[in-house]
Design a protein around this motif. Structure first.
Motif, PDB file in Angstrom:
ATOM      1  N   SER A  46       0.828  -1.204   0.000  1.00  0.00           N
ATOM      2  CA  SER A  46       0.000   0.000   0.000  1.00  0.00           C
ATOM      3  C   SER A  46       0.866   1.259   0.000  1.00  0.00           C
ATOM      4  CB  SER A  46      -0.934  -0.009   1.208  1.00  0.00           C
ATOM      5  OG  SER A  46      -1.701   1.161   1.254  1.00  0.00           O
ATOM      6  N   ASP A  49       2.310   1.638  -3.314  1.00  0.00           N
ATOM      7  CA  ASP A  49       1.283   1.642  -4.362  1.00  0.00           C
ATOM      8  C   ASP A  49       1.596   0.613  -5.449  1.00  0.00           C
ATOM      9  OD1 ASP A  49      -1.116   2.441  -5.538  1.00  0.00           O
ATOM     10  OD2 ASP A  49      -0.147   4.012  -6.741  1.00  0.00           O
ATOM     11  N   VAL A  50       1.827  -0.643  -5.000  1.00  0.00           N
ATOM     12  CA  VAL A  50       2.131  -1.743  -5.918  1.00  0.00           C
ATOM     13  C   VAL A  50       1.117  -2.865  -5.744  1.00  0.00           C
ATOM     14  CG1 VAL A  50       4.600  -1.211  -6.015  1.00  0.00           C
ATOM     15  CG2 VAL A  50       3.764  -2.823  -4.293  1.00  0.00           C
ATOM     16  N   ASP A  51       1.005  -3.701  -6.773  1.00  0.00           N
ATOM     17  CA  ASP A  51       0.074  -4.831  -6.755  1.00  0.00           C
ATOM     18  C   ASP A  51       0.655  -6.061  -6.079  1.00  0.00           C
ATOM     19  OD1 ASP A  51      -1.897  -3.416  -8.175  1.00  0.00           O
ATOM     20  OD2 ASP A  51      -0.949  -3.938 -10.079  1.00  0.00           O
ATOM     21  N   SER A  75      -2.564  -6.700  -1.945  1.00  0.00           N
ATOM     22  CA  SER A  75      -3.737  -6.302  -1.156  1.00  0.00           C
ATOM     23  C   SER A  75      -4.010  -7.251   0.004  1.00  0.00           C
ATOM     24  CB  SER A  75      -4.976  -6.182  -2.042  1.00  0.00           C
ATOM     25  OG  SER A  75      -5.317  -7.436  -2.583  1.00  0.00           O
TER      26      SER A  75
END
Length: 91
Positions: A46, A49-51, A75
């Motif tokens: 988070s 800001d990465v998957d 996530s």
């Protein structure tokens, strides 16, 4: 005692993954901020800001380096998307 080896593997992994088109790879300076920090993977993902996040373990077994890399969904911080073991003889 493996810090030098781990640093080299980290640089190589970032470099190799950076060659994959369509894949955005966080640079070493930024990713090193999270080295040795006790923070859940989903929080690191988070903040960056990465998957997904790659984490790894390295250990010595006799005359071999054993490396395990895991790509973990950002996530959830739990779902393993990919895992691979690598064994390299030192002699």
């Amino acid at each position: 005692s493996l810090d030098y080896f781990v640093e080299g593997m980290h640089s190589s992994l970032i470099s190799d993954m950076g060659r994959i088109s369509g894949l955005e790879v966080i640079n070493k300076t930024t990713s090193n901020v999270y080295k040795n920090i006790n923070m859940p993977i989903h929080e690191i993902a988070s903040a960056l800001d990465v998957d997904a996040v790659i984490e790894g373990d390295i250990m010595c077994l006799g005359d071999s380096f054993c490396t395990q890399l895991r790509m973990i969904h950002g996530s959830s911080g739990e779902e393993i998307l990919w895992i691979e073991d690598y064994i390299e003889e030192t002699s």
